[in-house]
Design a protein around this motif. Structure first.
Motif, PDB file in Angstrom:
ATOM      1  N   SER A 184      29.889  42.629  34.082  1.00 37.64           N
ATOM      2  CA  SER A 184      30.879  41.715  35.239  1.00 37.64           C
ATOM      3  C   SER A 184      31.973  43.169  34.989  1.00 37.64           C
ATOM      4  CB  SER A 184      30.700  41.099  35.368  1.00 37.64           C
ATOM      5  OG  SER A 184      31.740  39.554  34.286  1.00 37.64           O
ATOM      6  N   LYS A 185      31.831  43.472  33.486  1.00 35.45           N
ATOM      7  CA  LYS A 185      33.470  44.136  33.528  1.00 35.45           C
ATOM      8  C   LYS A 185      33.498  45.777  33.406  1.00 35.45           C
ATOM      9  CE  LYS A 185      36.686  40.083  31.703  1.00 35.45           C
ATOM     10  NZ  LYS A 185      37.292  39.462  31.586  1.00 35.45           N
ATOM     11  N   ILE A 235      30.183  31.379  29.250  1.00 36.45           N
ATOM     12  CA  ILE A 235      30.401  32.831  29.547  1.00 36.45           C
ATOM     13  C   ILE A 235      29.881  32.974  30.986  1.00 36.45           C
ATOM     14  CG2 ILE A 235      30.576  33.606  27.382  1.00 36.45           C
ATOM     15  CD1 ILE A 235      27.883  34.201  27.296  1.00 36.45           C
ATOM     16  N   SER A 236      31.097  33.852  31.506  1.00 39.68           N
ATOM     17  CA  SER A 236      30.012  34.593  32.707  1.00 39.68           C
ATOM     18  C   SER A 236      28.691  35.126  32.874  1.00 39.68           C
ATOM     19  CB  SER A 236      31.409  35.515  32.947  1.00 39.68           C
ATOM     20  OG  SER A 236      30.807  36.622  31.851  1.00 39.68           O
ATOM     21  N   VAL A 237      27.730  34.968  34.212  1.00 37.61           N
ATOM     22  CA  VAL A 237      26.604  35.596  34.396  1.00 37.61           C
ATOM     23  C   VAL A 237      26.531  36.601  34.534  1.00 37.61           C
ATOM     24  CG1 VAL A 237      24.660  35.607  35.908  1.00 37.61           C
ATOM     25  CG2 VAL A 237      26.996  33.506  35.861  1.00 37.61           C
ATOM     26  N   GLU A 248      27.112  28.719  39.537  1.00 32.89           N
ATOM     27  CA  GLU A 248      27.841  29.736  38.776  1.00 32.89           C
ATOM     28  C   GLU A 248      29.445  28.810  38.292  1.00 32.89           C
ATOM     29  OE1 GLU A 248      29.163  33.248  40.265  1.00 32.89           O
ATOM     30  OE2 GLU A 248      26.789  33.077  40.891  1.00 32.89           O
ATOM     31  N   PRO A 249      29.552  29.630  36.791  1.00 30.03           N
ATOM     32  CA  PRO A 249      30.162  29.034  36.311  1.00 30.03           C
ATOM     33  C   PRO A 249      31.644  28.948  36.953  1.00 30.03           C
ATOM     34  CG  PRO A 249      30.266  31.438  35.689  1.00 30.03           C
ATOM     35  CD  PRO A 249      29.383  31.098  36.665  1.00 30.03           C
ATOM     36  N   ASP A 251      37.549  33.605  27.491  1.00 29.46           N
ATOM     37  CA  ASP A 251      37.758  34.809  27.383  1.00 29.46           C
ATOM     38  C   ASP A 251      37.411  34.742  25.518  1.00 29.46           C
ATOM     39  OD1 ASP A 251      38.320  37.138  25.677  1.00 29.46           O
ATOM     40  OD2 ASP A 251      40.691  36.983  26.617  1.00 29.46           O
ATOM     41  N   ASN A 267      29.351  42.875  28.201  1.00 27.84           N
ATOM     42  CA  ASN A 267      30.434  42.078  29.380  1.00 27.84           C
ATOM     43  C   ASN A 267      29.727  42.674  30.412  1.00 27.84           C
ATOM     44  OD1 ASN A 267      30.816  39.981  31.655  1.00 27.84           O
ATOM     45  ND2 ASN A 267      32.790  38.819  30.731  1.00 27.84           N
ATOM     46  N   ALA A 314      26.135  37.669  30.938  1.00 24.52           N
ATOM     47  CA  ALA A 314      27.370  38.175  29.333  1.00 24.52           C
ATOM     48  C   ALA A 314      26.439  37.570  28.748  1.00 24.52           C
ATOM     49  CB  ALA A 314      28.674  37.647  29.342  1.00 24.52           C
ATOM     50  N   SER A 365      34.773  28.220  35.658  1.00 24.68           N
ATOM     51  CA  SER A 365      36.328  29.107  34.936  1.00 24.68           C
ATOM     52  C   SER A 365      35.210  30.350  33.745  1.00 24.68           C
ATOM     53  CB  SER A 365      37.014  28.877  33.874  1.00 24.68           C
ATOM     54  OG  SER A 365      36.700  27.507  32.993  1.00 24.68           O
ATOM     55  N   VAL A 366      35.757  31.430  33.605  1.00 26.38           N
ATOM     56  CA  VAL A 366      35.841  32.347  33.040  1.00 26.38           C
ATOM     57  C   VAL A 366      35.991  32.530  31.596  1.00 26.38           C
ATOM     58  CG1 VAL A 366      35.192  34.966  31.979  1.00 26.38           C
ATOM     59  CG2 VAL A 366      35.331  34.535  34.237  1.00 26.38           C
TER      60      VAL A 366
END
Length: 110
Positions: free
Chosen positions: A63-64, A100-102, A5-6, A11, A61, A104, A8-9
């Protein structure tokens, strides 16, 4: 292979403005002098090589996601490039997959 897992995310959209700079005095000197390519002067070149068509970089992304009906509504346009030098300038400075987040995605389309 273990899933990591990252920590931090990042931006990445905040860094898009880094690609657009105000012209400087050095830029004016480069434009007024004899032709120089990136091969002869990597920092003060004044000739760019056009692409056959512009390429646009996009970011998605999942997840968003809000309540959008289609994949295209989730895409955020980052920048369009029209030269080889600009393409590699963007490509070499976008966030790495590990930053970047998983889930994305970066995409580029002509």
């Amino acid at each position: 292979m273990a899933h990591v897992e990252p920590t931090s995310v990042v931006d990445i959209t905040a860094s898009v403005s880094d690609f657009v700079a105000e012209p400087t005095e050095a830029d004016a000197e480069v434009e007024s002098s004899e032709p120089r390519t990136v091969f002869s002067d990597p920092t003060n070149f004044n000739i760019k090589h056009p692409l056959n068509c512009g390429w646009t970089f996009w970011f998605d992304n999942p997840s968003k996601k809000k309540t959008f009906n289609s994949w295209s509504q989730n895409l955020k346009k980052l920048i369009t490039v029209n030269t080889v030098e600009d393409f590699w300038g963007v490509f070499n400075n976008i966030a790495k997959p590990s930053e970047i987040s998983v889930g994305a995605n970066f995409s580029s389309f002509p």
